[in-house]
Design an enzyme around this catalytic site. Structure first.
Site, PDB file in Angstrom:
ATOM      1  N   GLU A 144      14.642 -15.480  -0.557  1.00 15.44           N
ATOM      2  CA  GLU A 144      14.829 -16.495   0.459  1.00 15.44           C
ATOM      3  C   GLU A 144      13.807 -17.755   0.701  1.00 15.44           C
ATOM      4  O   GLU A 144      14.262 -18.655   0.856  1.00 15.44           O
ATOM      5  CB  GLU A 144      15.297 -16.048   1.780  1.00 15.44           C
ATOM      6  CG  GLU A 144      16.337 -14.957   2.012  1.00 15.44           C
ATOM      7  CD  GLU A 144      16.532 -14.373   3.253  1.00 15.44           C
ATOM      8  OE1 GLU A 144      15.572 -14.851   4.131  1.00 15.44           O
ATOM      9  OE2 GLU A 144      17.438 -13.508   3.668  1.00 15.44           O
ATOM     10  N   ASP A 181       0.758  -1.269  -0.224  1.00 20.12           N
ATOM     11  CA  ASP A 181       0.044   0.161  -0.054  1.00 20.12           C
ATOM     12  C   ASP A 181       0.834   1.326   0.008  1.00 20.12           C
ATOM     13  O   ASP A 181       1.989   1.183   0.560  1.00 20.12           O
ATOM     14  CB  ASP A 181      -0.825  -0.110   0.970  1.00 20.12           C
ATOM     15  CG  ASP A 181      -1.797   1.209   1.317  1.00 20.12           C
ATOM     16  OD1 ASP A 181      -2.768   1.187   0.287  1.00 20.12           O
ATOM     17  OD2 ASP A 181      -1.760   1.935   2.187  1.00 20.12           O
TER      18      ASP A 181
END
Length: 562
Positions: free
Chosen positions: A278, A229
């Protein structure tokens, strides 16, 4: 009349973070992502407010619709001053939506159905009820917590004037003065949105540390990505300089400002990308970045930053052939050098639904109070959808647009909850019209939304647009979406890509090919005679191919294959 080449086949399960081995690389490059506004999607406990359990129960509907992922608007603990975009605790579920166990069950069930889950993240500001901000106020001047927000002394003889001339996006000053613990007027704090939403100061290392931790918290729970956002707003220019002139008009005109689209945001997203990479299963991040040009938007999706960015230039384009071609070309050209997919979107929780935006003459902006011509708006909305889904890249669908829902433009004032409605000189404040709970059944007090009514009033006759009413009707907008998404998944020339081959056409008509696929669009008010480019796959309105040419009706899109 809708037609398709073959009956839709069963939807193959998408790879998710739960089944990463063997997944297809770059799932997000051609994904169709469905936005769920939780309070208005489905109510699982009958309290008139949508919740996570309601979403979970409706996941099979989304699987059968044919989307690849579900983006959930905020469900975090919040006082709800701005419909959950004022977050008090980023690791907790607001009781109105359920519990963390409900979130875990939703993620698990979605993965079991081959759907990915993207959650909203709100890093530009918190709620005034966030523990950091509450302590900053209670401890007063000198509190270390104040450095995590933008606290500043006021101007004037007694600090009675705001620190600068910035205006809130919701209207009025972007600053609110505090009261010190001893009861005297104190410093001011920055809020680019509502006063209940103080902006974080991202120059403070604790803020960056906290959000890296929040990312890992939700990634560890299995979410497949984040919608960021106000991704363009985290960094403010040094010294917080005045805008000058008419600050509010400059803000609304999307001009260069010292608080939006500052270059410093990109280092934040490089750090986030490292974290996302990751985790298995290609977890992604999507930027809500309102920028001046698509070229500026492309900076957010460079190879070491975020994966997608909403194409607001496309969303704000009127139903005009020349304008649409210009923004399509510009979008594809901007994304090509950075290797990112273009994204296409027509509606969301902040703008007037496109079935209403297209229901009258073109206008500037993304909100209108006019209901317009319902039949015209729906016809254009259906045509616009087929154009969007034919373009290379990823597409976003806002809940209820697959039903052809119009904006509710006549909500009574006492029912409105949009905070910008209550602040003069800001946005129109009519976002509630696109947030009315969607209808599932023909009958019932809330047309199947839930057992206890709905938090915003639904129009009379809403049941005729419901999922129940439209299912199985080949002329319905719902079945148009289902057919289009099935064809998009099956046709080898649809989905990912970075270019289209335009064909010569009369003014107001668009025609392009992608391999053996062809798309023709008539944005004019008259039928247009066009060459038949192949076998008709699907059309948003009645098209009767015959011989080498056919008439393409007004406001109609057709898909073809050679």
């Amino acid at each position: 009349m809708t037609q398709h080449l073959t009956a839709p086949t069963a939807r193959p399960a998408a790879a998710t973070s739960a089944d990463a081995p063997g997944h297809h690389p770059g799932w997000w490059r051609d994904a169709v992502i469905y936005q769920v506004y939780p309070r208005s999607f489905a109510d699982g406990n009958g309290d008139a407010m949508g919740d996570l359990d309601g979403v979970r129960r409706r996941l099979p509907y989304l699987r059968d619709l044919g989307v690849d992922a579900v983006w959930l608007s905020p469900f975090y603990a919040s006082p709800q001053a701005d419909a959950g975009y004022d977050v008090a605790d980023y690791r907790a579920i607001d009781p109105m939506f359920g519990t963390l166990h409900d979130a875990d069950a939703l993620i698990r069930d979605a993965h079991g159905l081959g759907l990915r889950i993207i959650v909203d993240l709100v890093p530009n500001h918190s709620s005034e009820d966030h523990a950091w901000f509450r302590r900053a106020l209670s401890e007063g001047p000198g509190s270390a917590l104040r450095a995590r927000y933008h606290f500043r002394p006021g101007k004037g003889a007694n600090g009675e004037l705001p620190p600068n001339d910035w205006q809130s996006v919701f209207g009025g000053p972007a600053w609110t003065r505090t009261t010190d613990p001893d009861g005297t007027p104190g410093d001011w704090y920055l809020h680019l949105f509502a006063p209940e939403q103080p902006d974080f100061d991202w120059t403070h290392p604790a803020v960056a540390d906290e959000f890296r931790s929040i990312l890992r918290f939700w990634l560890d729970r299995g979410v497949d990505g984040f919608r960021i956002d106000v991704a363009h707003g985290l960094v403010k220019a040094d010294g917080l300089p005045d805008l000058g002139g008419d600050a509010q008009l400059r803000l609304l005109a999307n001009e260069i400002t010292p608080f939006f689209d500052q270059d410093g945001v990109h280092e934040i997203y490089r750090q986030w990308r490292t974290i996302l990479d990751e985790y298995p299963g290609e977890r992604i991040a999507v930027a809500e970045a309102w920028t001046r040009t698509v070229e500026r938007t492309a900076r957010y999706v460079r190879r070491d930053e975020l994966h997608q960015a909403f194409n607001f230039q496309y969303l704000a384009t009127s139903w005009d052939g020349a304008a649409l071609r210009e923004v399509i070309d510009a979008s594809l050209a901007a994304m090509r050098p950075v290797g990112a997919p273009a994204t296409w979107v027509l509606s969301n929780h902040d703008v007037t639904r496109h079935a209403t935006r297209f229901a009258g003459p073109p206008f500037a902006g993304t909100q209108t109070r006019e209901a317009g011509d319902r039949a015209l708006g729906l016809r254009r909305a259906r045509a616009a959808t087929l154009l969007m889904l034919a373009l290379p890249g990823s597409a976003y669908v806002y809940q209820g647009e697959e039903l052809g829902l119009p904006d509710v433009t006549d909500l009574p004032d006492e029912a409105r909850q949009d905070p910008s409605y209550f602040r003069a000189a800001g946005q129109d404040g009519f976002r509630d019209g696109c947030r009315v709970p969607i209808p599932w059944t023909r009958e019932g007090s809330s047309y199947g939304f839930g057992g206890g009514g709905s938090w915003l009033p639904q129009p009379a006759g809403w049941g005729a647009l419901s999922v129940e009413a439209q299912t199985g009707d080949p002329s319905s907008t719902l079945e148009l979406y289902r057919a289009a998404l099935a064809i998009r998944r099956e046709h080898p020339d649809l989905g990912a890509g970075d270019s289209v081959a335009w064909r010569d056409t009369p003014p107001g008509v668009l025609a392009f090919t992608r391999g053996d696929f062809a798309c023709t669009v008539n944005t004019t008010q008259e039928p247009v005679r066009i060459p038949v480019p192949g076998k008709l796959l699907l059309s948003s309105g009645p098209v009767t191919p015959g011989g080498t040419h056919t008439d393409l009706p007004p406001d109609t899109t057709a898909w073809w294959t050679r």
